[in-house]
Design an enzyme around this catalytic site. Structure first.
Site, PDB file in Angstrom:
ATOM      1  CD  GLU A  98      39.035  40.874  -6.292  1.00  0.00           C
ATOM      2  OE1 GLU A  98      39.902  41.742  -6.226  1.00  0.00           O
ATOM      3  OE2 GLU A  98      39.132  39.768  -5.717  1.00  0.00           O
TER       4      GLU A  98
ATOM      5  CB  CYS B 196      35.449  31.786  -7.706  1.00  0.00           C
ATOM      6  SG  CYS B 196      35.578  32.169  -5.943  1.00  0.00           S
TER       7      CYS B 196
ATOM      8  CB  CYS C  89      41.145  37.074   3.592  1.00  0.00           C
ATOM      9  SG  CYS C  89      39.959  37.289   2.253  1.00  0.00           S
TER      10      CYS C  89
ATOM     11  CB  CYS D 117      39.237  36.342  -1.935  1.00  0.00           C
ATOM     12  SG  CYS D 117      38.637  34.750  -2.480  1.00  0.00           S
TER      13      CYS D 117
END
Length: 343
Positions: A91, A104, A118, A332
């Site tokens: 990603e 990012c 996460c 994330c």
């Protein structure tokens, strides 16, 4: 299988073209074309056809298209899921700020650090990304948005210092003025706190910004949500960060994700202020981007503001991160996780 030419920095590319009997300046031309985000070597109009053929026989351009794109209707943030050559997916996020555009970047497919909040770590680490695969995340976003990227944060999926050599090569590639020319001060690397690499990073990249994923202010609390703390406890981590600021004269950013009823109390704020007292630092408070699989919830905005006020009252510079991509899978690893689950 053909190699990814974006894995080569300018020096290695120069050595390659010279080994092919070509003048060194051809490396400048090729490096520049790659920075424009070309899909095919045939797009390099000022490069001899013979060299184009030779490159095509041995290399690919490493270009990939998004497997999925989510666009926020509130702030224009774009979340990309890219499929790699081996079927792994990573990603990236494109974000717009007043000072420019930021991407990012992920440094690994998955992650082995095991942080509780996460999504990246839920399926473990698949593999490290190469420099070219990190580089292409920026170029793919530029092709999609038709806008230039001038800031890069390496804080997507993965632990950058668990893939240090490839991340270092990537930084040097995107910093090179013959390519993207992104300034070192416009690049940020985020680590969960792998101490030996903090010292190495301070020597290798004294101008690149360092961010530490902290998320708790005691060993007990941090070890419960971040297993890395068992190997590199807080006292050692903070000592390493203080040494970093002394050697580089650069402040450290501490990322602190606010999790409801886990690390967001007044006592947590006071303990954090005591831990960081006297350090050249900034605390970036991040309201948790909720991931259902973790069972954790986001702190209310009022609680985040109270936490920030307490830190500032103790002399700790702090801000609450602007919440981008709230209406998409912004956390994330969240989009990758959903696609793997067939959602």
């Amino acid at each position: 299988m053909k190699k990814n030419i974006k894995d080569l920095d300018h020096k290695k590319l120069k050595e390659l073209v010279q080994s092919m009997g070509q003048p060194a300046y051809r490396a400048d031309q090729i490096f520049g074309w790659l920075a424009r985000g070309i899909i095919s070597f045939d797009e390099m109009k000022n490069v001899p056809a013979g060299l184009v053929r030779a490159l095509s026989e041995e290399f690919n351009t490493g270009a990939f298209d998004p497997l999925k794109v989510q666009i926020s209707h509130t702030d224009g943030t774009r979340k990309y899921l890219f499929e790699l050559y081996d079927g792994n997916a990573v990603e990236s996020v494109f974000m717009k700020y007043k000072y420019g555009n930021t991407v990012c970047v992920s440094s690994q497919a998955g992650c082995r650090m095991g942080c509780r909040f996460c999504a990246s770590t839920l399926s473990g680490l698949c593999r490290n990304l190469t420099p070219g695969e990190m580089y292409e995340q920026i170029l793919a976003a530029e092709r999609d948005t038709e806008e230039k990227v001038n800031h890069v944060v390496i804080m997507g999926s993965g632990e950058p210092f668990d893939n240090y050599d490839n991340v270092a090569a990537f930084i040097n590639i995107i910093n090179n003025p013959k390519g993207l020319g992104i300034g070192m001060r416009n690049i940020t690397v985020s680590t969960c706190g792998i101490i030996p690499y903090i010292e190495r990073f301070s020597h290798d990249f004294p101008q690149v910004n360092l961010a530490i994923s902290l998320h708790a202010a005691t060993d007990k609390e941090r070890s419960e949500i971040m297993p890395v703390n068992r190997k590199y406890p807080l006292k050692q981590l903070i000592q390493a960060c203080r040494k970093y600021t002394e050697e580089t004269s650069r402040r450290v950013t501490f990322e602190y994700t606010l999790v409801k009823d886990v690390n967001d109390s007044d006592k947590n704020a006071q303990t954090l202020a005591g831990l960081l007292h006297g350090m050249l630092c900034h605390v970036n408070l991040i309201p948790l981007n909720k991931v259902e699989e973790t069972g954790l919830d986001t702190s209310p905005r009022q609680r985040a503001e109270r936490f920030c006020e307490l830190l500032e009252s103790k002399g700790i510079n702090a801000t609450i991160r602007r919440e981008l991509g709230d209406d998409i899978d912004g956390a994330c690893g969240q989009l990758r996780l959903k696609v793997k689950a067939g959602q």
